[in-house]
Scaffold this motif. Structure first.
Motif: not given
Length: 363
Positions: A278-283, A290-294, A330-333
């Motif tokens: 996830n973008h820190y400004r345009d997310g 900065m979150a990671y999701q699948p 971070v949830c990284f598949a």
């Protein structure tokens, strides 16, 4: 279109929390190290001899880069209770690849069963500056032969490359590397998702497209009948990587896309589970920066570079209880198997821990 996705998946449960202390003598430093002392995360997964086998990324606590990364083998009869074997199976060593793998280590493995019954692992060799996608093969998941850069002999061998997710299909209840039109396929990349093909699962060629240069307006004093004197000439384009799927503003994958576990050929098409950041400004304002999701995307088997459907929301979301760690949110598949009639998805949590999520398998 009917629902083409794998799932729905359950909330991840932690696995391999109680692993004891495992130590070995590092062939590079010559010191005895507790090679999984700090963090164990981002696993590849495969089923072998009726057991779920994880290739896990583990870090010690003495390296320059928050710990040297090595890859170890953990096995389970039920998919949840794992035993970590005492020595890593892929690690920097006294071998021709030491300069590529040291001092960062061997990171983020994906593993598939080859049609001949052996196994192929793609992983990132990190020298401390640049990550390079590497390939290794094994007959038994314990003894590995390193083959070096996946893109050796191409223009991309020294570029940042990682996250190789090889296309698989279900055979006798197991995921096995699959050919389409006589070739193996792999999705790879970080930021943008790309593809590559191979004849042997070892040497890979990135899929390219023509990159058109500037167009030129030319005056032709002797035009063809029915044409004017001015024409646009486009010289043959230079070759560059063909981008398949990239970030999207205001969504969970607004910063980057990165392939997750091996892709799966299904009746609906090729399903790729991927990780979005996830973008820190345009997310997505509903998710942490900065979150990671699948999420999942669907490719056309007639053209494995063509995306025909894609998630707009992640199918697993950041659990506040699992948000803290070496890298938060971070949830990284990374590992997927068919086991006991269900899908088992193995994930890294906050670059610190392992989790598993399950889903029914539809006919």
């Amino acid at each position: 279109m009917t629902d083409w996705r794998l799932g729905p998946f359950t909330r991840p449960e932690r696995v391999l929390e109680d692993r004891g202390e495992v130590r070995f003598t590092c062939p590079v430093s010559k010191a005895e190290v507790a090679w999984a002392a700090k963090d164990v995360f981002n696993p590849g997964a495969v089923v072998h001899e009726g057991r779920v086998c994880l290739l896990v990324r583990a870090e010690d606590d003495v390296g320059r880069y928050a710990g040297v990364s090595r890859i170890g083998l953990a096995t389970s009869a039920d998919g949840r209770n794992f035993e970590l074997e005492p020595e890593p199976v892929l690690a920097p060593g006294d071998d021709p690849w030491q300069a590529w793998e040291w001092p960062g280590g061997c990171e983020d493995p994906r593993v598939v069963e080859a049609p001949d019954g052996g196994f192929v692992c793609t992983y990132t060799a990190f020298d401390g500056k640049v990550g390079t996608l590497f390939v290794a093969t094994s007959p038994d998941l314990r003894h590995w032969t390193k083959h070096g850069p996946a893109f050796a002999g191409t223009a991309y061998v020294r570029r940042l490359t990682k996250s190789g997710a090889i296309l698989t299909e279900l055979k006798d209840g197991r995921l096995v590397a699959a050919r389409l039109d006589g070739r193996f396929w792999m999705y790879w990349g970080e930021g943008m998702t790309y593809a590559a093909t191979s004849d042997d699962l070892i040497a890979w060629t990135p899929v390219e497209a023509e990159v058109a240069p500037e167009r030129y307006l030319t005056f032709d004093p002797h035009p063809q009948p029915g044409q004017g004197p001015w024409r646009i000439d486009r010289p043959p384009g230079l070759k560059g990587l063909r981008p398949l799927a990239g970030p999207r503003r205001h969504r969970f994958d607004s910063l980057l896309t990165e392939p997750g576990p091996p892709a799966v050929l299904t009746k609906a098409g090729i399903v790729l589970i991927y990780n979005g950041a996830n973008h820190y400004r345009d997310g997505d304002p509903a998710a942490p920066a900065m979150a990671y999701q699948p999420g999942q995307m669907l490719f056309d088997p007639a053209d494995p570079t063509a995306v025909i459907a894609r998630d707009t929301e992640p199918f697993l979301r950041i659990d506040p209880a699992e948000s803290g760690g070496q890298v938060g949110n971070v949830c990284f598949a990374e590992g997927l198997v068919a086991f006991q009639g269900a899908w088992w998805l193995y994930v890294g949590l906050a670059d610190s821990r392992l989790g598993v999520s399950t889903a029914p398998m539809r006919p």
